[in-house]
Design an enzyme around this catalytic site. Structure first.
Site, short mmCIF file in Angstrom:
data_model
loop_
_atom_site.label_atom_id
_atom_site.label_comp_id
_atom_site.label_asym_id
_atom_site.label_seq_id
_atom_site.Cartn_x
_atom_site.Cartn_y
_atom_site.Cartn_z
N GLU A 71 7.74 27.13 -93.42
CA GLU A 71 7.08 26.22 -92.83
C GLU A 71 5.72 26.70 -92.18
OE1 GLU A 71 10.57 23.36 -93.42
OE2 GLU A 71 10.31 25.45 -92.56
N SER A 72 4.75 27.34 -92.93
CA SER A 72 3.79 27.72 -92.79
C SER A 72 3.51 29.18 -92.32
CB SER A 72 3.09 27.17 -91.52
OG SER A 72 2.79 25.62 -92.07
N CYS A 86 5.01 23.78 -89.51
CA CYS A 86 4.87 22.28 -89.81
C CYS A 86 6.34 21.57 -89.71
CB CYS A 86 4.00 22.26 -91.00
SG CYS A 86 4.80 23.04 -92.35
N SER A 239 1.25 27.39 -99.68
CA SER A 239 1.04 28.06 -98.59
C SER A 239 0.53 29.51 -98.86
CB SER A 239 2.30 28.27 -97.69
OG SER A 239 2.74 27.36 -96.90
N HIS A 253 -2.34 25.67 -95.92
CA HIS A 253 -1.31 25.24 -96.26
C HIS A 253 -1.51 23.66 -96.87
CE1 HIS A 253 0.92 28.43 -94.40
NE2 HIS A 253 -0.22 28.13 -93.27
N GLU A 257 1.82 15.36 -101.31
CA GLU A 257 1.97 13.93 -101.86
C GLU A 257 1.12 13.08 -101.16
OE1 GLU A 257 5.74 16.35 -100.82
OE2 GLU A 257 3.75 16.20 -100.34
#
Length: 343
Positions: A71-72, A86, A239, A253, A257
């Site tokens: 996550e990032s 994130c 990322s 990042h 969607e």
């Protein structure tokens, strides 16, 4: 890390990051043996477990260690620590163990500056404590930092940006307060409502590898002379970290969607004007709207950039709707919000 389903059955993901940057120092000014990179990697990985993410990839040079996370991203330099996460990560839970690791391994005994920031979440109710509300985050930060101040820039009922930083009412008598700070600057562009064709590049259907997505999108051309470390998630998401020999970084990042598309761009590369960089980023990702922030201290080549944005009422098709200017102890900041005409 999926939290919920959107209207078309696609699992929702919160692309908006929580961003923590901490600068460390010593009260006696003797920092020759101090270095955050002395913290063992195993200890950093244990720290990230508390935050609910993990290391995916790593590059480094003489100036900075750069980690792509599930996550990032995380960046560790001699005295600057940056963690950007994130999803439903619990970033601020890292504070207590981080302070202990810094004291034990890095040799610093004081925090010189702190920046915690984030855009407003799309689905705040899905966050875990203390991240469901900025007031909760501030309450936790206040237990660690006595001179912290909290701000909400932008319109609180629409797109806005939260910031917590240090802004003491009184300067103490430590010698470091009288020294000229080392040049520092940060440009951040937080983009939403992105062009679906551009976002398709960051899916496995369109790109077979991260390198292909980086090349197709034009990311490699945004800031030249960067060592790029990129990752394309399954089935979608992207990322990247870029680092230069002088220690500057770039990180991007992508949550592609359509129902909740989001892209963040951040860099501390110094420029006397950021207009060209901003324009390249916008042309690359084609957002419907974006939040723009520029930090710079007085010794930075970018010192005039926060004020420069006051004159930039538009970037091509993107019109400015809001701008705010702040002056802190060591930094000037400009926040601005733009959207694409006619929205």
């Amino acid at each position: 890390m999926a939290e919920s389903e959107s209207s078309n059955g696609v699992q929702f993901f919160e692309g908006v990051e929580k961003l923590l940057e901490i600068w460390f120092t010593r009260t006696d000014g003797n920092m020759k043996q101090c270095d955050l990179r002395n913290i063992p990697r195993q200890k950093l990985e244990s720290l990230l477990k508390i935050v609910r993410c993990e290391v995916i990839s790593f590059v480094c040079n003489d100036q900075v260690d750069a980690y792509v996370l599930s996550e990032s991203s995380m960046f560790v330099a001699r005295r600057r620590f940056i963690l950007k996460t994130c999803g439903t990560t619990t970033l601020l839970q890292c504070l207590k163990p981080l302070m202990m690791l810094v004291e034990q391994y890095a040799g610093f005994d004081e925090v010189e500056d702190v920046f915690y920031s984030r855009k407003n979440f799309k689905r705040p109710e899905l966050q875990m404590s203390p991240h469901q509300a900025f007031e909760q985050e501030v309450a936790l930060l206040d237990t660690f930092f006595k001179d912290g101040v909290a701000y909400c820039l932008g319109t609180g009922n629409r797109d806005c940006w939260y910031l917590y930083t240090l802004n003491p009412l009184e300067e103490n008598d430590m010698g470091r307060q009288n020294a000229n700070p080392e040049p520092d600057q940060t440009l951040e562009i937080l983009m939403t409502d992105l062009d679906p064709e551009v976002m398709n590049i960051f899916t496995r259907d369109e790109s077979s590898s991260a390198a292909e997505a980086t090349q197709k999108s034009g990311i490699e051309k945004l800031i030249p002379n960067m060592m790029i470390d990129d990752f394309l998630f399954e089935p979608c998401g992207y990322s990247m970290n870029g680092i230069s020999k002088n220690g500057c970084y770039m990180t991007i990042h992508v949550t592609p969607e359509p129902d909740f598309s989001y892209v963040s761009f951040e860099s501390n590369v110094p420029h006397t004007s950021y207009k060209d960089v901003i324009s390249r980023v916008l042309e690359t990702f084609q957002p419907g709207k974006f939040v723009l922030t520029v930090f710079a201290n007085e010794t930075s080549p970018s010192a005039e950039c926060p004020r420069e944005l006051e004159k930039a009422s538009s970037f091509g098709d993107w019109l400015r709707h809001d701008i705010q200017y702040c002056s802190f102890k060591n930094y000037n900041l400009t926040y601005a919000f733009y959207s694409k005409f006619p929205s």
